[in-house]
Design a protein around this motif. Sequence first.
Motif, PDB file in Angstrom:
ATOM      1  N   ILE A 128       0.937  -1.418  -0.469  1.00 13.85           N
ATOM      2  CA  ILE A 128      -0.406   0.171  -0.345  1.00 13.85           C
ATOM      3  C   ILE A 128       0.776   1.262   0.341  1.00 13.85           C
ATOM      4  CG2 ILE A 128      -1.933   1.513   1.490  1.00 13.85           C
ATOM      5  CD1 ILE A 128      -2.924  -1.569   2.197  1.00 13.85           C
ATOM      6  N   ILE A 132      -0.061   3.693  -3.255  1.00 15.13           N
ATOM      7  CA  ILE A 132      -1.644   4.212  -2.777  1.00 15.13           C
ATOM      8  C   ILE A 132      -0.799   5.704  -3.101  1.00 15.13           C
ATOM      9  CG2 ILE A 132      -3.851   4.662  -2.436  1.00 15.13           C
ATOM     10  CD1 ILE A 132      -3.694   1.896  -1.765  1.00 15.13           C
ATOM     11  N   GLY A 137      -3.858   6.802   0.502  1.00 17.59           N
ATOM     12  CA  GLY A 137      -2.166   6.217   0.516  1.00 17.59           C
ATOM     13  C   GLY A 137      -1.703   5.975   1.473  1.00 17.59           C
ATOM     14  N   ASP A 141      -2.010   2.937   4.921  1.00 22.94           N
ATOM     15  CA  ASP A 141      -1.129   1.635   5.352  1.00 22.94           C
ATOM     16  C   ASP A 141      -0.550   1.758   7.327  1.00 22.94           C
ATOM     17  OD1 ASP A 141       0.302   4.066   5.874  1.00 22.94           O
ATOM     18  OD2 ASP A 141       2.927   3.148   5.244  1.00 22.94           O
TER      19      ASP A 141
END
Length: 165
Positions: A128, A132, A137, A141
């Motif tokens: 992630i 992203i 994003g 995470d």
Amino acid sequence: MKKKIALRITSPEVFLLSLCGIGFIPKAPGTFGTLVTMPLIILMNMVDFPLFFVTPLYISLVVITAFTINYAQKKYSLQDPSWIVIDELLGVVLVAPFILEVHWAHYLYVFVLFRIFDITKIFPIGHIDRNIKSGIGVILDDIIAGIMTLCVYRITFFILTQIKV
């Protein structure tokens, strides 16, 4: 040519995203962002806020933060700068309603677990983080690190209660 805009702690978006400037600590800003969140988590557990009250506030903060990160990334021409540490707050605070006991050892364990997941970025966190790049994003995470922290925390204490340690 676009003129580079200087970061100022007095800018509302920088102040919010850096958790009142904590993100500008030169070494380990994410660790300090997590550390300053721990008193909030302790308070949430001591007061025992109901989930139906906390959940809408949390979702609202995630949405506001995602938009604010997108805005700051465009304004300052940055991608996930280390001074943005509100994502650590959003990740670790997820665990708060599920902490089993108001005890320093539980909070220390949550803190250590979260930092391990956030720093090592094991799958899917690293995936992630690398793929992203939008505001969501940057946050996602840490939310996944928080969920993984919660799972390991609860499994650990389930096992400990089963073996009566």
